[in-house]
Design a protein around this motif. Structure first.
Motif, mmCIF file in Angstrom:
data_model
loop_
_atom_site.group_PDB
_atom_site.id
_atom_site.type_symbol
_atom_site.label_atom_id
_atom_site.label_comp_id
_atom_site.label_asym_id
_atom_site.label_seq_id
_atom_site.Cartn_x
_atom_site.Cartn_y
_atom_site.Cartn_z
ATOM 1 N N SER A 30 -33.457 -10.892 -7.428
ATOM 2 C CA SER A 30 -32.533 -11.098 -8.543
ATOM 3 C C SER A 30 -33.164 -10.702 -9.874
ATOM 4 O O SER A 30 -32.486 -10.167 -10.752
ATOM 5 N N THR A 31 -34.463 -10.935 -10.033
ATOM 6 C CA THR A 31 -35.132 -10.533 -11.271
ATOM 7 C C THR A 31 -35.135 -9.018 -11.413
ATOM 8 O O THR A 31 -34.850 -8.481 -12.486
ATOM 9 N N ALA A 32 -35.426 -8.320 -10.323
ATOM 10 C CA ALA A 32 -35.430 -6.854 -10.375
ATOM 11 C C ALA A 32 -34.032 -6.311 -10.622
ATOM 12 O O ALA A 32 -33.867 -5.327 -11.348
ATOM 13 N N ALA A 33 -33.024 -6.945 -10.046
ATOM 14 C CA ALA A 33 -31.651 -6.468 -10.228
ATOM 15 C C ALA A 33 -31.167 -6.686 -11.658
ATOM 16 O O ALA A 33 -30.460 -5.854 -12.215
ATOM 17 N N ARG A 34 -31.538 -7.807 -12.260
ATOM 18 C CA ARG A 34 -31.067 -8.112 -13.607
ATOM 19 C C ARG A 34 -31.877 -7.427 -14.697
ATOM 20 O O ARG A 34 -31.323 -6.995 -15.703
ATOM 21 N N ARG A 35 -33.198 -7.343 -14.507
ATOM 22 C CA ARG A 35 -34.051 -6.896 -15.600
ATOM 23 C C ARG A 35 -34.788 -5.599 -15.344
ATOM 24 O O ARG A 35 -35.562 -5.158 -16.180
ATOM 25 N N GLY A 36 -34.635 -5.039 -14.164
ATOM 26 C CA GLY A 36 -35.274 -3.758 -13.874
ATOM 27 C C GLY A 36 -36.482 -3.895 -12.961
ATOM 28 O O GLY A 36 -36.998 -4.982 -12.723
ATOM 29 N N ARG A 42 -43.461 -7.681 -11.816
ATOM 30 C CA ARG A 42 -44.125 -8.834 -12.439
ATOM 31 C C ARG A 42 -43.754 -10.124 -11.726
ATOM 32 O O ARG A 42 -44.598 -10.997 -11.522
ATOM 33 N N ALA A 43 -42.485 -10.265 -11.347
ATOM 34 C CA ALA A 43 -42.060 -11.458 -10.611
ATOM 35 C C ALA A 43 -42.752 -11.534 -9.258
ATOM 36 O O ALA A 43 -43.200 -12.608 -8.830
ATOM 37 N N ALA A 44 -42.868 -10.395 -8.583
ATOM 38 C CA ALA A 44 -43.559 -10.373 -7.284
ATOM 39 C C ALA A 44 -45.031 -10.740 -7.453
ATOM 40 O O ALA A 44 -45.598 -11.461 -6.625
ATOM 41 N N ALA A 45 -45.665 -10.254 -8.517
ATOM 42 C CA ALA A 45 -47.067 -10.598 -8.768
ATOM 43 C C ALA A 45 -47.214 -12.100 -9.042
ATOM 44 O O ALA A 45 -48.170 -12.733 -8.575
ATOM 45 N N GLY A 46 -46.266 -12.671 -9.773
ATOM 46 C CA GLY A 46 -46.299 -14.112 -10.027
ATOM 47 C C GLY A 46 -46.132 -14.926 -8.755
ATOM 48 O O GLY A 46 -46.837 -15.923 -8.538
ATOM 49 N N VAL A 47 -45.214 -14.493 -7.894
ATOM 50 C CA VAL A 47 -45.027 -15.176 -6.614
ATOM 51 C C VAL A 47 -46.284 -15.053 -5.763
ATOM 52 O O VAL A 47 -46.736 -16.023 -5.140
#
Length: 119
Positions: A30-36, A42-47
């Motif tokens: 969802s982060t990639a879909a909404r923000r690119g 970055r979200a994947a790295a945080g996870v």
């Protein structure tokens, strides 16, 4: 050996847990879909970082430490609850303080007035 009886079973289980779809995968998607795509990375790295911390603490036997010292467990539990409460209240505060957007109506076409005969 860090509280693990069979290291290879632990490693396989860790990989399986990380690769299975779940809330983390949905968050990244969802982060990639909404923000690119860069935000998705970055979200994947945080996870990945969060999962790594949890796995290292698990392998280090932190559960035994928390069981041996119940006050430490209570401090961590209440600190986590306070943090989640803070996040929830700040989300509500931002939603309440956000200026309301006027409702969008479809644009009106200019009306043509007849001034006599046919156009």
């Amino acid at each position: 050996m860090l509280g693990i009886t069979d290291i290879w079973t632990y490693v396989l289980g860790t990989i399986a847990i990380i690769l299975l779809p779940g809330p983390n995968s949905l968050f990244v998607l969802s982060t990639a879909a909404r923000r690119g795509v860069p935000s998705g990375y970055r979200a994947a790295a945080g996870v990945f970082l969060g999962d790594t911390v949890l796995m290292v603490l698990s392998a280090g036997g932190v559960a035994s430490l928390l069981k041996a010292y119940p006050p430490l467990f209570l401090v961590i539990k209440y600190a986590g609850a306070a943090y989640l409460g803070y996040v929830g209240l700040s989300m509500l505060w931002r939603a309440w303080r956000r200026p309301r957007q006027p409702q969008r109506h479809p644009p009106r076409l200019p009306s043509r007035t007849r001034s006599g005969g046919p156009p």
